[in-house]
Motif scaffolding. Structure first.
Motif, PDB file in Angstrom:
ATOM      1  N   LEU A 164    -149.054 -56.709 117.559  1.00 19.27           N
ATOM      2  CA  LEU A 164    -147.921 -56.097 118.030  1.00 19.27           C
ATOM      3  C   LEU A 164    -146.695 -55.961 117.498  1.00 19.27           C
ATOM      4  O   LEU A 164    -146.622 -56.749 116.690  1.00 19.27           O
ATOM      5  N   THR A 165    -145.680 -55.214 117.778  1.00 21.56           N
ATOM      6  CA  THR A 165    -144.696 -55.035 117.071  1.00 21.56           C
ATOM      7  C   THR A 165    -143.342 -55.731 118.183  1.00 21.56           C
ATOM      8  O   THR A 165    -143.325 -55.566 119.388  1.00 21.56           O
ATOM      9  N   GLU A 166    -142.480 -56.578 117.544  1.00 16.54           N
ATOM     10  CA  GLU A 166    -141.660 -57.231 118.195  1.00 16.54           C
ATOM     11  C   GLU A 166    -140.350 -56.295 118.519  1.00 16.54           C
ATOM     12  O   GLU A 166    -139.837 -55.285 117.526  1.00 16.54           O
ATOM     13  N   ILE A 167    -139.786 -56.439 119.645  1.00 15.38           N
ATOM     14  CA  ILE A 167    -138.931 -55.571 120.239  1.00 15.38           C
ATOM     15  C   ILE A 167    -137.518 -56.612 120.007  1.00 15.38           C
ATOM     16  O   ILE A 167    -137.505 -57.525 120.837  1.00 15.38           O
ATOM     17  N   LYS A 168    -136.557 -56.234 119.300  1.00 17.22           N
ATOM     18  CA  LYS A 168    -135.217 -57.013 119.142  1.00 17.22           C
ATOM     19  C   LYS A 168    -134.118 -56.554 120.117  1.00 17.22           C
ATOM     20  O   LYS A 168    -133.726 -55.337 120.141  1.00 17.22           O
ATOM     21  N   LEU A 169    -133.847 -57.550 121.153  1.00 18.82           N
ATOM     22  CA  LEU A 169    -132.614 -57.335 121.915  1.00 18.82           C
ATOM     23  C   LEU A 169    -131.713 -58.046 121.514  1.00 18.82           C
ATOM     24  O   LEU A 169    -131.396 -58.979 120.750  1.00 18.82           O
ATOM     25  N   TYR A 224    -142.899 -58.103 123.207  1.00 25.01           N
ATOM     26  CA  TYR A 224    -143.905 -57.113 122.055  1.00 25.01           C
ATOM     27  C   TYR A 224    -144.607 -56.079 122.873  1.00 25.01           C
ATOM     28  O   TYR A 224    -144.716 -56.059 124.010  1.00 25.01           O
ATOM     29  N   ALA A 225    -144.665 -55.043 121.874  1.00 21.75           N
ATOM     30  CA  ALA A 225    -145.545 -53.942 122.466  1.00 21.75           C
ATOM     31  C   ALA A 225    -146.579 -53.370 121.288  1.00 21.75           C
ATOM     32  O   ALA A 225    -146.058 -53.653 120.057  1.00 21.75           O
ATOM     33  N   CYS A 232    -136.235 -50.348 131.917  1.00 19.63           N
ATOM     34  CA  CYS A 232    -136.555 -48.966 132.347  1.00 19.63           C
ATOM     35  C   CYS A 232    -138.124 -49.014 131.606  1.00 19.63           C
ATOM     36  O   CYS A 232    -138.496 -47.718 132.010  1.00 19.63           O
ATOM     37  N   HIS A 233    -138.540 -49.780 131.017  1.00 20.39           N
ATOM     38  CA  HIS A 233    -139.887 -49.638 130.517  1.00 20.39           C
ATOM     39  C   HIS A 233    -140.828 -49.936 131.461  1.00 20.39           C
ATOM     40  O   HIS A 233    -140.488 -50.821 132.531  1.00 20.39           O
ATOM     41  N   ARG A 234    -142.386 -49.970 130.852  1.00 20.99           N
ATOM     42  CA  ARG A 234    -143.463 -50.491 131.860  1.00 20.99           C
ATOM     43  C   ARG A 234    -143.652 -52.004 131.122  1.00 20.99           C
ATOM     44  O   ARG A 234    -144.082 -52.372 130.164  1.00 20.99           O
ATOM     45  N   ILE A 235    -143.063 -53.024 131.931  1.00 17.49           N
ATOM     46  CA  ILE A 235    -143.217 -54.212 131.535  1.00 17.49           C
ATOM     47  C   ILE A 235    -144.478 -54.970 132.132  1.00 17.49           C
ATOM     48  O   ILE A 235    -144.773 -54.893 133.412  1.00 17.49           O
ATOM     49  N   THR A 254    -138.194 -47.402 121.849  1.00 15.33           N
ATOM     50  CA  THR A 254    -138.015 -48.852 121.724  1.00 15.33           C
ATOM     51  C   THR A 254    -136.744 -49.392 122.431  1.00 15.33           C
ATOM     52  O   THR A 254    -135.772 -48.802 121.801  1.00 15.33           O
ATOM     53  N   PRO A 255    -136.788 -50.017 123.443  1.00 17.40           N
ATOM     54  CA  PRO A 255    -135.609 -50.535 123.879  1.00 17.40           C
ATOM     55  C   PRO A 255    -134.527 -51.435 122.861  1.00 17.40           C
ATOM     56  O   PRO A 255    -135.130 -52.321 122.199  1.00 17.40           O
ATOM     57  N   ARG A 256    -133.321 -51.375 123.152  1.00 15.12           N
ATOM     58  CA  ARG A 256    -132.410 -52.129 122.390  1.00 15.12           C
ATOM     59  C   ARG A 256    -131.651 -53.108 123.176  1.00 15.12           C
ATOM     60  O   ARG A 256    -130.793 -54.059 122.766  1.00 15.12           O
TER      61      ARG A 256
END
Length: 291
Positions: free
Chosen positions: A249-254, A168-169, A188-191, A179-181
């Motif tokens: 927060l918004t969910e990031i779907k992978l 989430y972010a 590559c993002h700030r985790i 948004t990473p997929r």
């Protein structure tokens, strides 16, 4: 040495375990000068030193080593007697010690413990907040909320919940950085990661993602800070779905979903029939899944 000095053996074991008067005094909750005096009195009574002193700390002498096994067995028996005595208590009054990790203590328990206190006004609750498993053999806690299944045969556990997890972010962070997929894009993002705690690494390895804490640009072992950093656009967090949604927060779907996190209620079998421990476990079992 007379029976009045059983406390000395507890001091002896704590110092042997930690190799340090300061660390042992923190564990025992006595002052370091008091512990030092008690150790000196014990050695004077025995007529021999139990520890060698150096700038590196305290190490057992050969004499101390010879006493370690029997004194450890004495402590095990004393702990068991204390648990058995506690297990016979049938009144709904007195203290119950509950331990949980930071997220459970911060976001789950405050929503339900006031109702427990209203329902059982003579039961006092001590909450120990730690991401490390408390020692139920030594009664560091009476009831534990754990996110892994215990393997000790003398522990009783109930699996009460499977917590959905996700990445989430904040929408502002994703609008700015995209948004990473895929897992490759994600890293590559700030985790927001852990510092000394290796649970992120372990979970990643189980999913085939060979990651190290050192890869994360921002790290802390204080889990509520993970969520707050994400809420303030600091990066991407892996955490409980319900908490993240509640924080907006918004969910990031992978392509790969995170496995659910099991939650267990745990107590020692010697205290499972203690009435106040039983009602607390029943209460948590009933109310935590509804949060």
């Amino acid at each position: 040495m007379n029976s009045n000095n059983w406390q000395w053996w507890k001091y002896f074991l704590a110092i042997a375990e930690h190799g340090s008067l300061s660390q042992a005094s923190n564990t025992l909750r006595v002052s370091q000068p008091t512990l030092s005096r008690q150790l000196q009195s014990m050695e004077n009574k025995l007529g021999q030193p139990l520890f060698d002193r150096s700038t590196q700390g305290l190490t057992l002498t050969a004499f101390g080593e010879n006493l370690l096994e029997d004194s450890t067995q004495m402590q095990i028996i004393a702990d068991r007697l204390e648990r058995l005595a506690a297990g016979q208590v049938s009144s709904l009054s007195g203290r119950v010690r509950l331990t949980a990790n930071e997220l459970i203590a911060h976001y789950y328990l405050p929503k339900i413990l006031p109702l427990f206190m209203d329902t059982y006004p003579e039961v006092s609750i001590e909450v120990v907040v730690s991401n490390q498993a408390s020692n139920l053999d030594k009664r560091d806690a009476d009831v534990a909320v754990r996110m892994f299944e215990p393997t000790q045969l003398d522990l009783i556990c109930r699996r009460i919940l499977d917590i959905p997890l996700g990445f989430y972010a904040s929408s502002e962070y994703l609008d700015k950085r995209g948004t990473p997929r895929t897992a490759k894009e994600l890293f590559c993002h700030r985790i927001i990661g852990f510092d000394r705690d290796r649970q992120f690494e372990k979970g990643g390895h189980e999913m085939g993602l060979y990651i190290k804490n050192e890869q994360f640009l921002i790290r802390t072992d204080f889990m509520p800070m993970h969520l707050e950093l994400a809420r303030h656009h600091g990066g991407i967090v892996a955490s409980h779905k319900r908490l993240c949604i509640d924080l907006g927060l918004t969910e990031i779907k992978l392509e790969k979903e995170l496995p659910k996190l099991p939650m267990y209620l745990v107590c020692h079998r010697d205290v499972q029939h203690n009435k106040k421990i039983r009602v607390l476990m029943d209460f948590l079992n009933q109310h935590i899944p509804n949060i």
